[in-house]
Scaffold this active site. Structure first.
Site, PDB file in Angstrom:
ATOM      1  N   HIS A 102       0.848  -1.190   0.000  1.00  0.00           N
ATOM      2  CA  HIS A 102       0.000   0.000   0.000  1.00  0.00           C
ATOM      3  C   HIS A 102       0.876   1.229   0.000  1.00  0.00           C
ATOM      4  O   HIS A 102       1.918   1.247   0.654  1.00  0.00           O
ATOM      5  CB  HIS A 102      -0.909   0.014   1.236  1.00  0.00           C
ATOM      6  CG  HIS A 102      -2.067   0.926   1.077  1.00  0.00           C
ATOM      7  ND1 HIS A 102      -2.001   2.262   1.362  1.00  0.00           N
ATOM      8  CD2 HIS A 102      -3.318   0.689   0.611  1.00  0.00           C
ATOM      9  CE1 HIS A 102      -3.173   2.819   1.104  1.00  0.00           C
ATOM     10  NE2 HIS A 102      -3.993   1.885   0.635  1.00  0.00           N
ATOM     11  N   ASP A 153      -8.042  -5.261  -0.299  1.00  0.00           N
ATOM     12  CA  ASP A 153      -8.515  -6.140  -1.375  1.00  0.00           C
ATOM     13  C   ASP A 153      -8.158  -7.604  -1.172  1.00  0.00           C
ATOM     14  O   ASP A 153      -8.594  -8.457  -1.944  1.00  0.00           O
ATOM     15  CB  ASP A 153      -7.916  -5.683  -2.726  1.00  0.00           C
ATOM     16  CG  ASP A 153      -8.451  -4.333  -3.151  1.00  0.00           C
ATOM     17  OD1 ASP A 153      -9.645  -4.094  -2.951  1.00  0.00           O
ATOM     18  OD2 ASP A 153      -7.673  -3.517  -3.677  1.00  0.00           O
TER      19      ASP A 153
HETATM   20  C1  SDX Z   1      -6.141   0.049  -3.131  1.00  0.00           C
HETATM   21  O1  SDX Z   1      -4.180   4.429  -2.088  1.00  0.00           O
HETATM   22  C2  SDX Z   1      -5.255   3.957  -1.553  1.00  0.00           C
HETATM   23  O2  SDX Z   1      -5.733   4.406  -0.550  1.00  0.00           O
HETATM   24  C3  SDX Z   1      -5.868   2.772  -2.301  1.00  0.00           C
HETATM   25  C4  SDX Z   1      -6.905   1.906  -1.562  1.00  0.00           C
HETATM   26  C5  SDX Z   1      -8.209   2.671  -1.349  1.00  0.00           C
HETATM   27  O3  SDX Z   1      -8.947   2.303  -0.416  1.00  0.00           O
HETATM   28  O4  SDX Z   1      -8.523   3.548  -2.144  1.00  0.00           O
HETATM   29  O5  SDX Z   1      -6.403   1.467  -0.305  1.00  0.00           O
HETATM   30  C6  SDX Z   1      -7.296   0.667  -2.426  1.00  0.00           C
HETATM   31  O6  SDX Z   1      -5.881   0.440  -4.240  1.00  0.00           O
HETATM   32  C7  SDX Z   1      -5.307  -1.016  -2.433  1.00  0.00           C
HETATM   33  C8  SDX Z   1      -4.091  -1.503  -3.275  1.00  0.00           C
HETATM   34  C9  SDX Z   1      -4.528  -2.584  -4.252  1.00  0.00           C
HETATM   35  N1  SDX Z   1      -3.431  -2.967  -5.146  1.00  0.00           N
HETATM   36  C10 SDX Z   1      -2.803  -4.153  -5.076  1.00  0.00           C
HETATM   37  O7  SDX Z   1      -3.073  -4.983  -4.208  1.00  0.00           O
HETATM   38  C11 SDX Z   1      -1.823  -4.399  -6.182  1.00  0.00           C
HETATM   39  C12 SDX Z   1      -0.509  -4.905  -5.605  1.00  0.00           C
HETATM   40  N2  SDX Z   1       0.137  -3.814  -4.890  1.00  0.00           N
HETATM   41  C13 SDX Z   1       1.053  -2.989  -5.555  1.00  0.00           C
HETATM   42  O8  SDX Z   1       1.024  -2.848  -6.919  1.00  0.00           O
HETATM   43  C14 SDX Z   1       1.590  -1.782  -4.768  1.00  0.00           C
HETATM   44  O9  SDX Z   1       1.923  -2.227  -3.496  1.00  0.00           O
HETATM   45  C15 SDX Z   1       0.723  -0.506  -4.676  1.00  0.00           C
HETATM   46  C16 SDX Z   1       0.328   0.000  -6.075  1.00  0.00           C
HETATM   47  C17 SDX Z   1      -0.550  -0.762  -3.874  1.00  0.00           C
HETATM   48  C18 SDX Z   1       1.550   0.597  -3.976  1.00  0.00           C
HETATM   49  O10 SDX Z   1       2.606   0.959  -4.780  1.00  0.00           O
HETATM   50  P1  SDX Z   1       3.820   1.941  -4.365  1.00  0.00           P
HETATM   51  O11 SDX Z   1       3.535   2.642  -3.095  1.00  0.00           O
HETATM   52  O12 SDX Z   1       4.146   2.791  -5.549  1.00  0.00           O
HETATM   53  O13 SDX Z   1       5.004   0.930  -4.059  1.00  0.00           O
HETATM   54  P2  SDX Z   1       5.946   0.317  -5.131  1.00  0.00           P
HETATM   55  O14 SDX Z   1       5.133  -0.242  -6.249  1.00  0.00           O
HETATM   56  O15 SDX Z   1       6.976   1.351  -5.496  1.00  0.00           O
HETATM   57  O16 SDX Z   1       6.613  -0.883  -4.353  1.00  0.00           O
HETATM   58  C19 SDX Z   1       7.740  -0.734  -3.502  1.00  0.00           C
HETATM   59  C20 SDX Z   1       8.523  -2.026  -3.542  1.00  0.00           C
HETATM   60  C21 SDX Z   1       8.979  -2.387  -4.968  1.00  0.00           C
HETATM   61  O17 SDX Z   1      10.149  -3.210  -4.807  1.00  0.00           O
HETATM   62  P3  SDX Z   1      11.611  -2.572  -5.067  1.00  0.00           P
HETATM   63  O18 SDX Z   1      11.595  -1.896  -6.402  1.00  0.00           O
HETATM   64  O19 SDX Z   1      11.824  -1.604  -3.916  1.00  0.00           O
HETATM   65  O20 SDX Z   1      12.530  -3.751  -4.997  1.00  0.00           O
HETATM   66  O21 SDX Z   1       7.711  -3.154  -3.132  1.00  0.00           O
HETATM   67  C22 SDX Z   1       7.526  -4.052  -4.237  1.00  0.00           C
HETATM   68  C23 SDX Z   1       7.889  -3.263  -5.508  1.00  0.00           C
HETATM   69  O22 SDX Z   1       8.306  -4.123  -6.550  1.00  0.00           O
HETATM   70  N3  SDX Z   1       6.092  -4.431  -4.243  1.00  0.00           N
HETATM   71  C24 SDX Z   1       5.628  -5.667  -4.378  1.00  0.00           C
HETATM   72  C25 SDX Z   1       4.232  -5.562  -4.251  1.00  0.00           C
HETATM   73  N4  SDX Z   1       3.900  -4.283  -4.036  1.00  0.00           N
HETATM   74  C26 SDX Z   1       5.052  -3.600  -4.038  1.00  0.00           C
HETATM   75  N5  SDX Z   1       6.230  -6.837  -4.617  1.00  0.00           N
HETATM   76  C27 SDX Z   1       5.451  -7.938  -4.719  1.00  0.00           C
HETATM   77  N6  SDX Z   1       4.088  -7.894  -4.591  1.00  0.00           N
HETATM   78  C28 SDX Z   1       3.469  -6.725  -4.356  1.00  0.00           C
HETATM   79  N7  SDX Z   1       2.134  -6.659  -4.242  1.00  0.00           N
END
Ligand code: SDX
Length: 428
Positions: A306, A363
């Site tokens: 998140h 989710d």
């Molecule tokens: C919602 O924002 C809100 O409030 C949203 C929400 C709402 O109520 O409105 O809460 C609802 O959208 C919940 C999120 C649903 N999405 C997912 O479940 C999809 C999977 N999650 C990710 O794509 C991600 O965690 C986000 C999009 C939710 C957040 O992205 P960020 O803050 O931009 O973080 P990032 O993508 O830059 O990740 C940081 C690190 C990275 O690794 P490094 O490059 O540092 O090595 O964490 C890793 C990412 O690759 N990473 C994951 C991961 N999520 C992040 N690795 C594996 N699985 C994951 N799910």
């Protein structure tokens, strides 16, 4: 004395005001920075940028706190109904019994959709994604209420538009599910409350009398409340930015639905269930392999991570408990729940996830409850939208009432500098 931040650029130092919120959150107000220095700030993905001062929702990502208008999400999910929470978000206070009766009465009066909207709906091919249908139908409502196109007309007109949209949303969502099944659409029934009416239109049938199951009504109220608002997330920011151009409410909310559809945002709830099914059927339940592939960036673990929560998502905790309760009460034994728990356990003890502070989000478990209640997977994000609607509208309403400036970010241009035009015969 008011707090200030000092920025030094070369020889020049300037002072910028610091804004403090009621929860002691602080922000440097950079709105005059460019005027004074010619420099803008840069923050791709708005990771560190506040875009509004809002009174609606407070969340503390480090401590896992979420409150609507000061009330904790735990209390609201346990003790309130979705219409009470909608009223709270929209008008700022929990309703008295009289106010709630009046609000629910207004909603009941506007549940029918124009028969011509049904014609728009009929042209969608069977199998078209529910979110695409929802986006279109909400935007299409603007054609039926031309007097609502100008959001500045009058507060009474604006409130009527808000009531209409809230009232018609369950009808539209239920229509979409019925189409997916090839069943006849049911008209709303005034004898039902908001949530029961939605369940009736979704799961009832022209052939039988429908009696809402209190377990299902309760679970649905809880899920909708948990999704009702989440301050400046991607879809809400979209609603606000569209609304800032003084676009009408239907257009602004249609845009919010589009943003929610993405798998990184609300679309993740559909992805989670499909991922769990994939783990069950294709990976043969090998959770360790799945976690290893996620660490190698070969796949994303949907429902994890998140932008703001870096400790835990309080909604995920509540949904996990609700998931156990609802499945037990309904007598459902879903092996996907066991896979989900195993995946959570494996991820939460793995340094990759711990270091990156990746926890289950809202989710992760919601789809398992939706499935147990009988919703098809492609409807899951529609259910998120149904819950989020009062939040989107409240944020839009707040923006309109404050008459906030049009949203218009800056950029750093990194393309070609000026070059001479090349006529077509000389191009290579
Ligand atoms: C919602 O924002 C809100 O409030 C949203 C929400 C709402 O109520 O409105 O809460 C609802 O959208 C919940 C999120 C649903 N999405 C997912 O479940 C999809 C999977 N999650 C990710 O794509 C991600 O965690 C986000 C999009 C939710 C957040 O992205 P960020 O803050 O931009 O973080 P990032 O993508 O830059 O990740 C940081 C690190 C990275 O690794 P490094 O490059 O540092 O090595 O964490 C890793 C990412 O690759 N990473 C994951 C991961 N999520 C992040 N690795 C594996 N699985 C994951 N799910």
């Amino acid at each position: 004395m008011a707090e200030k931040a000092t920025i030094t650029l070369g020889e020049k130092s300037i002072e910028l005001p610091v804004i403090t919120g009621t929860e002691n959150e602080k922000a440097i107000d950079i709105s005059k920075l460019r005027g004074q220095t010619g420099i803008v700030t840069f923050d791709e993905g708005y990771k560190n940028t506040g875009c509004t001062v809002s009174n609606i929702t407070f969340l503390d990502g480090e401590q896992g706190i979420l409150r609507y208008r000061g009330y904790s999400i735990e209390d609201l999910a346990e003790k309130a109904t979705f219409t009470e929470v909608s009223y709270l978000l929209l008008y700022g206070e929990l309703p008295t019994a009289t106010q709630l009766k009046d609000f629910e009465g207004q909603l009941t009066q506007h549940t029918l959709v124009h028969e011509n909207l049904m014609k728009v709906f009929e042209v969608f091919p069977t199998g078209s994604h529910p979110m695409g249908q929802l986006m279109t139908l909400i935007s299409a409502l603007s054609s039926f209420y031309p007097e609502s196109l100008n959001p500045n007309k009058s507060p009474e007109q604006l409130n009527l538009t808000i009531i209409r949209l809230l009232a018609k949303m369950p009808t539209i969502c239920a229509m979409i599910q019925k189409k997916g099944k090839g069943h006849p659409v049911l008209y709303p029934q005034n004898r039902f409350d908001y949530v029961s009416n939605f369940l009736y239109m979704t799961f009832g049938n022209v052939t039988d009398e429908y009696k809402p199951d209190p377990v299902v009504v309760d679970a649905m109220n809880k899920l909708l409340i948990l999704h009702a608002d989440h301050e400046q997330n991607c879809s809400t920011s979209t609603v606000r930015i569209v609304g800032s151009s003084h676009a009408n409410l239907y257009a602004s909310i249609g845009a919010g639905v589009a943003a929610l559809w993405g798998p990184r945002h609300g679309g993740a709830n559909q992805e989670v269930l499909e991922m769990l099914e994939h783990i069950r059927d294709i990976d043969k339940g090998d959770v360790k392999k799945v976690v290893a592939e996620a660490k190698d960036k070969k796949r994303l673990l949907f429902g994890f991570g998140h932008r703001v929560y870096k400790n835990f998502d309080p909604r995920a905790k509540i949904i996990k408990v609700a998931c156990d309760n609802v499945l037990a009460k309904l007598g459902v034994n879903d092996p996907l729940l066991a896979i989900a728990k195993e995946l959570e356990e494996a991820a939460l003890t793995d340094p990759y996830f711990v270091e990156r502070k990746l926890y289950p989000n809202v989710d992760f478990y919601s789809g398992i409850i939706y499935k147990a209640l009988g919703f098809p997977t492609p409807m899951f994000t529609v259910l998120f939208a149904l819950g989020r609607l009062p939040g989107w509208i409240s944020q839009w309403k707040e923006l309109r009432e404050k008459n906030e400036d049009i949203g218009r970010p800056r950029q750093i241009y990194n393309g070609y500098t000026h070059r001479p035009f090349v006529s077509i015969k000389n191009r290579k």
